[in-house]
Design a protein around this motif. Structure first.
Motif, PDB file in Angstrom:
ATOM      1  N   ASN A 215       0.859  -1.180   0.000  1.00  0.00           N
ATOM      2  CA  ASN A 215       0.000   0.000   0.000  1.00  0.00           C
ATOM      3  C   ASN A 215       0.897   1.233   0.000  1.00  0.00           C
ATOM      4  OD1 ASN A 215      -1.755   2.095   0.424  1.00  0.00           O
ATOM      5  ND2 ASN A 215      -2.596   1.328   2.349  1.00  0.00           N
ATOM      6  N   ASN A 216       1.206   1.733  -1.204  1.00  0.00           N
ATOM      7  CA  ASN A 216       2.083   2.903  -1.310  1.00  0.00           C
ATOM      8  C   ASN A 216       1.280   4.197  -1.408  1.00  0.00           C
ATOM      9  OD1 ASN A 216       1.210   3.057  -3.990  1.00  0.00           O
ATOM     10  ND2 ASN A 216       3.102   2.229  -4.831  1.00  0.00           N
ATOM     11  N   GLN A 217       0.005   4.119  -1.038  1.00  0.00           N
ATOM     12  CA  GLN A 217      -0.897   5.265  -0.862  1.00  0.00           C
ATOM     13  C   GLN A 217      -1.550   5.774  -2.145  1.00  0.00           C
ATOM     14  OE1 GLN A 217      -1.447   5.765   2.419  1.00  0.00           O
ATOM     15  NE2 GLN A 217       0.141   4.230   2.699  1.00  0.00           N
ATOM     16  N   TYR A 218      -1.053   5.341  -3.309  1.00  0.00           N
ATOM     17  CA  TYR A 218      -1.631   5.866  -4.552  1.00  0.00           C
ATOM     18  C   TYR A 218      -1.739   4.780  -5.622  1.00  0.00           C
ATOM     19  CZ  TYR A 218      -1.309  10.651  -2.883  1.00  0.00           C
ATOM     20  OH  TYR A 218      -1.482  11.809  -2.155  1.00  0.00           O
ATOM     21  N   ALA A 219      -2.937   4.669  -6.207  1.00  0.00           N
ATOM     22  CA  ALA A 219      -3.144   3.857  -7.398  1.00  0.00           C
ATOM     23  C   ALA A 219      -2.988   4.806  -8.589  1.00  0.00           C
ATOM     24  CB  ALA A 219      -4.524   3.226  -7.389  1.00  0.00           C
ATOM     25  N   ILE A 220      -1.766   4.963  -9.047  1.00  0.00           N
ATOM     26  CA  ILE A 220      -1.375   6.002 -10.003  1.00  0.00           C
ATOM     27  C   ILE A 220      -1.681   7.353  -9.370  1.00  0.00           C
ATOM     28  CG2 ILE A 220      -1.470   6.879 -12.348  1.00  0.00           C
ATOM     29  CD1 ILE A 220      -2.286   4.187 -13.326  1.00  0.00           C
ATOM     30  N   SER A 221      -2.818   7.975  -9.696  1.00  0.00           N
ATOM     31  CA  SER A 221      -3.096   9.310  -9.151  1.00  0.00           C
ATOM     32  C   SER A 221      -4.208   9.318  -8.111  1.00  0.00           C
ATOM     33  CB  SER A 221      -3.468  10.268 -10.286  1.00  0.00           C
ATOM     34  OG  SER A 221      -4.617   9.790 -10.991  1.00  0.00           O
ATOM     35  N   GLU A 222      -4.808   8.175  -7.841  1.00  0.00           N
ATOM     36  CA  GLU A 222      -5.920   8.099  -6.892  1.00  0.00           C
ATOM     37  C   GLU A 222      -5.427   7.673  -5.518  1.00  0.00           C
ATOM     38  OE1 GLU A 222      -8.956   9.013  -7.234  1.00  0.00           O
ATOM     39  OE2 GLU A 222      -8.929   9.450  -9.372  1.00  0.00           O
ATOM     40  N   PRO A 223      -5.675   8.460  -4.465  1.00  0.00           N
ATOM     41  CA  PRO A 223      -5.242   8.074  -3.112  1.00  0.00           C
ATOM     42  C   PRO A 223      -6.015   6.861  -2.614  1.00  0.00           C
ATOM     43  CG  PRO A 223      -6.679   9.975  -3.011  1.00  0.00           C
ATOM     44  CD  PRO A 223      -6.409   9.742  -4.468  1.00  0.00           C
ATOM     45  N   VAL A 224      -5.428   6.168  -1.659  1.00  0.00           N
ATOM     46  CA  VAL A 224      -6.019   4.919  -1.178  1.00  0.00           C
ATOM     47  C   VAL A 224      -7.378   5.150  -0.534  1.00  0.00           C
ATOM     48  CG1 VAL A 224      -4.941   5.012   1.111  1.00  0.00           C
ATOM     49  CG2 VAL A 224      -5.495   2.798   0.089  1.00  0.00           C
ATOM     50  N   ILE A 225      -7.648   6.354  -0.045  1.00  0.00           N
ATOM     51  CA  ILE A 225      -8.942   6.644   0.576  1.00  0.00           C
ATOM     52  C   ILE A 225     -10.090   6.455  -0.415  1.00  0.00           C
ATOM     53  CG2 ILE A 225      -8.891   9.112   0.042  1.00  0.00           C
ATOM     54  CD1 ILE A 225     -10.229   7.488   3.271  1.00  0.00           C
ATOM     55  N   ARG A 226      -9.769   6.552  -1.714  1.00  0.00           N
ATOM     56  CA  ARG A 226     -10.785   6.332  -2.733  1.00  0.00           C
ATOM     57  C   ARG A 226     -10.870   4.871  -3.150  1.00  0.00           C
ATOM     58  NH1 ARG A 226     -10.481  11.611  -6.801  1.00  0.00           N
ATOM     59  NH2 ARG A 226     -10.659  13.192  -5.164  1.00  0.00           N
ATOM     60  N   GLN A 227     -10.003   4.062  -2.587  1.00  0.00           N
ATOM     61  CA  GLN A 227     -10.049   2.632  -2.849  1.00  0.00           C
ATOM     62  C   GLN A 227     -10.818   1.895  -1.758  1.00  0.00           C
ATOM     63  OE1 GLN A 227      -8.596   1.105  -5.605  1.00  0.00           O
ATOM     64  NE2 GLN A 227      -8.155   3.178  -6.322  1.00  0.00           N
ATOM     65  N   SER A 228     -10.694   2.386  -0.528  1.00  0.00           N
ATOM     66  CA  SER A 228     -11.313   1.679   0.583  1.00  0.00           C
ATOM     67  C   SER A 228     -11.513   2.618   1.765  1.00  0.00           C
ATOM     68  CB  SER A 228     -10.422   0.506   1.005  1.00  0.00           C
ATOM     69  OG  SER A 228     -10.965  -0.177   2.116  1.00  0.00           O
ATOM     70  N   ARG A 229     -12.609   2.436   2.475  1.00  0.00           N
ATOM     71  CA  ARG A 229     -12.871   3.235   3.673  1.00  0.00           C
ATOM     72  C   ARG A 229     -12.412   2.527   4.940  1.00  0.00           C
ATOM     73  NH1 ARG A 229     -18.697   6.376   2.963  1.00  0.00           N
ATOM     74  NH2 ARG A 229     -18.209   7.378   0.961  1.00  0.00           N
ATOM     75  N   THR A 230     -11.843   1.363   4.776  1.00  0.00           N
ATOM     76  CA  THR A 230     -11.311   0.616   5.911  1.00  0.00           C
ATOM     77  C   THR A 230      -9.914   0.138   5.548  1.00  0.00           C
ATOM     78  OG1 THR A 230     -11.815  -1.200   7.469  1.00  0.00           O
ATOM     79  CG2 THR A 230     -12.157  -1.641   5.136  1.00  0.00           C
ATOM     80  N   PRO A 231      -9.035  -0.061   6.521  1.00  0.00           N
ATOM     81  CA  PRO A 231      -7.697  -0.565   6.199  1.00  0.00           C
ATOM     82  C   PRO A 231      -7.761  -1.805   5.319  1.00  0.00           C
ATOM     83  CG  PRO A 231      -7.771   0.097   8.489  1.00  0.00           C
ATOM     84  CD  PRO A 231      -9.181   0.199   7.972  1.00  0.00           C
ATOM     85  N   LEU A 232      -6.897  -1.866   4.340  1.00  0.00           N
ATOM     86  CA  LEU A 232      -6.968  -2.934   3.347  1.00  0.00           C
ATOM     87  C   LEU A 232      -6.825  -4.322   3.949  1.00  0.00           C
ATOM     88  CD1 LEU A 232      -4.871  -1.357   0.439  1.00  0.00           C
ATOM     89  CD2 LEU A 232      -7.356  -1.376   0.722  1.00  0.00           C
ATOM     90  N   TYR A 233      -5.994  -4.462   4.973  1.00  0.00           N
ATOM     91  CA  TYR A 233      -5.761  -5.794   5.528  1.00  0.00           C
ATOM     92  C   TYR A 233      -7.016  -6.395   6.140  1.00  0.00           C
ATOM     93  CZ  TYR A 233      -5.766  -4.236  10.410  1.00  0.00           C
ATOM     94  OH  TYR A 233      -6.136  -3.744  11.641  1.00  0.00           O
ATOM     95  N   LYS A 234      -7.989  -5.542   6.513  1.00  0.00           N
ATOM     96  CA  LYS A 234      -9.224  -6.037   7.123  1.00  0.00           C
ATOM     97  C   LYS A 234     -10.131  -6.728   6.103  1.00  0.00           C
ATOM     98  CE  LYS A 234      -9.422  -2.912  11.090  1.00  0.00           C
ATOM     99  NZ  LYS A 234     -10.238  -1.928  11.847  1.00  0.00           N
ATOM    100  N   ARG A 235      -9.863  -6.517   4.830  1.00  0.00           N
ATOM    101  CA  ARG A 235     -10.668  -7.197   3.823  1.00  0.00           C
ATOM    102  C   ARG A 235     -10.527  -8.712   3.912  1.00  0.00           C
ATOM    103  NH1 ARG A 235     -10.035  -3.850  -1.881  1.00  0.00           N
ATOM    104  NH2 ARG A 235     -10.926  -1.870  -1.158  1.00  0.00           N
ATOM    105  N   ALA A 236      -9.366  -9.165   4.360  1.00  0.00           N
ATOM    106  CA  ALA A 236      -9.111 -10.605   4.394  1.00  0.00           C
ATOM    107  C   ALA A 236     -10.145 -11.352   5.234  1.00  0.00           C
ATOM    108  CB  ALA A 236      -7.707 -10.866   4.936  1.00  0.00           C
ATOM    109  N   SER A 237     -10.556 -10.753   6.341  1.00  0.00           N
ATOM    110  CA  SER A 237     -11.500 -11.443   7.233  1.00  0.00           C
ATOM    111  C   SER A 237     -12.818 -11.734   6.528  1.00  0.00           C
ATOM    112  CB  SER A 237     -11.750 -10.609   8.493  1.00  0.00           C
ATOM    113  OG  SER A 237     -12.342  -9.357   8.156  1.00  0.00           O
ATOM    114  N   GLY A 238     -13.204 -10.876   5.591  1.00  0.00           N
ATOM    115  CA  GLY A 238     -14.435 -11.110   4.845  1.00  0.00           C
ATOM    116  C   GLY A 238     -14.343 -12.305   3.921  1.00  0.00           C
ATOM    117  N   PHE A 239     -13.130 -12.688   3.576  1.00  0.00           N
ATOM    118  CA  PHE A 239     -12.927 -13.849   2.712  1.00  0.00           C
ATOM    119  C   PHE A 239     -12.560 -15.099   3.515  1.00  0.00           C
ATOM    120  CE2 PHE A 239     -12.315 -10.230  -0.084  1.00  0.00           C
ATOM    121  CZ  PHE A 239     -12.989 -10.615  -1.232  1.00  0.00           C
ATOM    122  N   GLY A 240     -12.396 -14.928   4.837  1.00  0.00           N
ATOM    123  CA  GLY A 240     -12.196 -16.087   5.695  1.00  0.00           C
ATOM    124  C   GLY A 240     -10.773 -16.443   6.029  1.00  0.00           C
TER     125      GLY A 240
END
Length: 386
Positions: A215-240
């Motif tokens: 997570n280097n904070q930018y997807a080209i020019s889009e900040p990570v806040i526009r990718q997710s409203r929760t820390p990315l690592y927390k997505r894993a729990s939704g997948f088990g």
């Protein structure tokens, strides 16, 4: 060099540094073993004990990789490369995770994992052939356990998961000599369908794969806040499966967390998601202008967390490295860069028609028709000066 086996080998000489028990990260969810001020701290779940030489080797890796990366940008600006994707700022995440790999583990990279490539002992000129347009990547992925660079965003996550499913079906999990797979991708790629589908398959089949998100904070020019409203690592729990956030500018924490995840995978405990919280100091690629979408103050704030400066401070405080040592590493890095520059410039221009070679194992009427059309088109420029 540090690798996945050395933590299990023999007695170690401990660095002459005193550790505190709590890591003042400013983020209670983030694993950190080396603060931004270069202070060594411990963590209740993840820790590592290395020899003085192993600590020095990690520093050497990062310095050389950054110097080669800087040379890549310079070569592109001088017209020697078509494009270059810099890793500046992400050295700790890549070197730490790369040195945690065991020799039997397989890597599925993006197009920016120059540091991980270095840890696999691949000649650093290899990706330069790709970015110069000479070839599509010339290393032997089976020999080095490092797949080709992937340009299609997120596709490597599916490839890694499928490969890991095969590892399980081949019975190559369940012990220290088991095989694990690691897939690298960025925060932007975490929004891709391919990556999320990979999570589903990896969990259902308990695949021995580690998803390593830088997570280097930018997807080209889009900040990570526009990718997710929760820390990315927390997505894993939704997948088990478990997820953890690590300070991606801390090479020791990156090493410790990745080693833990890979060991778990080898022993048949399934996938894990690692979010390496770091920062892309430069442009997304040399075609990008980051000044258009981020402020200089933000860059300077992250510069104070520089992974190489942090490790150097630790070595100095621990009396593991002195001025002569640091100068020797800088000199070695410069020599690597000079050698690389000369070799890149000497690369032969590709034969235009070679693009049609090795497309299929047997002749294809379609490819042959396209070859003939291209040959005729290319011949039409002969004598025109183009």
């Amino acid at each position: 060099m540090v690798n996945g086996d050395q933590n299990r080998a023999g007695p170690k000489k401990k660095a002459s540094t005193r550790r505190k028990k709590a890591a003042p990260t400013g983020d209670s969810e983030m694993v950190q073993l080396l603060t931004a001020d270069g202070e060594r701290v411990s963590h209740p779940e993840y820790d590592v004990s290395l020899t003085d030489q192993q600590y020095r080797d990690l520093y050497r890796d990062m310095v050389i990789v950054r110097r080669l990366d800087t040379e890549g940008t310079a070569l592109q600006r001088q017209g020697q490369l078509g494009i270059w994707a810099s890793l500046q700022g992400q050295e700790a995440a890549q070197i730490g995770s790369g040195r945690a790999l065991a020799k039997q583990d397989m890597v599925f990279p993006t197009y920016r994992e120059h540091g991980v490539l270095w840890t696999r002992d691949i000649d650093p000129i290899m990706p330069f052939g790709l970015f110069r347009g000479v070839d599509l990547g010339g290393w032997d992925s089976r020999k080095y356990k490092f797949q080709m660079y992937t340009i299609v965003i997120g596709a490597q996550a599916l490839h890694a998961t499928g490969y890991a499913m095969g590892v399980t079906k081949d019975g190559k999990v369940g012990g220290d000599d088991g095989e694990a797979v690691i897939a690298y991708f960025g925060d932007g790629a975490s929004s891709q369908g391919d990556v999320n589908e990979s999570f589903v398959w990896a969990n259902v089949y308990n695949a021995p794969v580690v998803f390593f998100c830088q997570n280097n904070q930018y997807a080209i020019s889009e900040p990570v806040i526009r990718q997710s409203r929760t820390p990315l690592y927390k997505r894993a729990s939704g997948f088990g499966f478990p997820g953890v956030r690590v300070d991606g500018n801390d090479v020791l924490a990156s090493y410790a967390v990745t080693k833990h995840a890979l060991d778990n995978a080898r022993h048949g405990n399934g996938p894990m998601f690692i979010e390496a919280y770091t920062y892309r100091m430069g442009a997304h690629t040399t075609t990008d202008d980051p000044t258009r979408y981020r402020e200089s103050g933000e860059v300077e704030a992250w510069r104070s967390k520089d992974p190489i400066a942090r490790m150097r401070t630790f070595l100095e405080r621990s009396t593991i490295g002195d001025a002569d040592y640091f100068q020797s590493i800088d000199d070695e890095a410069d020599q690597h860069a000079l050698d690389l520059r000369e070799r890149v410039i000497a690369l032969p221009d590709p034969v235009p028609g070679a693009i049609f070679e090795n497309v299929f194992s047997e002749a294809s009427p379609l490819v042959e028709a396209e070859r003939a059309e291209f040959t005729e088109y290319h011949a039409s420029f002969e004598g025109s000066g183009h």
